[in-house]
Design an enzyme around this catalytic site. Structure first.
Site, PDB file in Angstrom:
ATOM      1  N   GLY A 157      18.731  28.600 -35.998  1.00  0.00           N
ATOM      2  CA  GLY A 157      17.777  29.628 -35.592  1.00  0.00           C
ATOM      3  C   GLY A 157      18.285  31.025 -35.876  1.00  0.00           C
ATOM      4  N   CYS A 158      19.565  31.146 -36.227  1.00  0.00           N
ATOM      5  CA  CYS A 158      20.132  32.429 -36.622  1.00  0.00           C
ATOM      6  C   CYS A 158      20.141  32.497 -38.145  1.00  0.00           C
ATOM      7  CB  CYS A 158      21.559  32.581 -36.101  1.00  0.00           C
ATOM      8  SG  CYS A 158      21.701  32.707 -34.322  1.00  0.00           S
ATOM      9  N   GLU A 159      19.764  33.634 -38.700  1.00  0.00           N
ATOM     10  CA  GLU A 159      19.798  33.774 -40.155  1.00  0.00           C
ATOM     11  C   GLU A 159      21.227  33.770 -40.671  1.00  0.00           C
ATOM     12  OE1 GLU A 159      17.534  36.814 -42.023  1.00  0.00           O
ATOM     13  OE2 GLU A 159      15.699  36.219 -41.012  1.00  0.00           O
ATOM     14  N   ALA A 160      22.115  34.432 -39.958  1.00  0.00           N
ATOM     15  CA  ALA A 160      23.527  34.445 -40.342  1.00  0.00           C
ATOM     16  C   ALA A 160      24.201  33.217 -39.742  1.00  0.00           C
ATOM     17  CB  ALA A 160      24.198  35.708 -39.809  1.00  0.00           C
TER      18      ALA A 160
END
Length: 125
Positions: free
Chosen positions: A41-44
């Site tokens: 759910g985190c882009e990074a």
């Protein structure tokens, strides 16, 4: 005064960004970055490890993005070291709202912040 109060006291985007970047430097290093600690759910790429084996919340984490790492430090400040029972009662979403995080963060960073929070809440359940 909490870190959320300090964040809210910064009225300008640049000040809030500098605040989060400085928080990112305060997080202790994560010993290992296992796939089970990776937060979806985190882009990074982001890793979060929660340990409650002592009855208290012990959080460690890392991210490839310094702003996300700063958000992680801000989030951890709500829970770190608390007895699990007390940590379960925290309304982090309310703290986010009161600090004005929604107005500061892009939708993708908000999603990442909430993904980290969900990981913590699931670990406390």
């Amino acid at each position: 005064m909490s870190l959320f109060d300090d964040f809210a006291a910064e009225k300008h985007f640049e000040g809030r960004t500098r605040f989060l970047l400085s928080l990112a430097r305060t997080l202790p290093l994560l010993d290992s970055k296992s796939a089970s600690d990776e937060v979806s759910g985190c882009e990074a790429k982001t890793w979060l490890h929660l340990d409650t084996s002592t009855g208290r919340v012990n959080l460690r984490g890392d991210s490839e993005a310094r702003i996300v790492k700063g958000l992680m430090a801000l989030l951890f400040s709500l829970f770190e070291g608390l007895p699990v029972k007390d940590a379960k009662a925290i309304n982090a979403r309310q703290a986010f709202e009161q600090a004005g995080l929604a107005r500061f963060l892009s939708p993708s960073r908000s999603n990442g912040l909430y993904a980290m929070l969900e990981r913590i809440e699931q670990g406390l359940a």
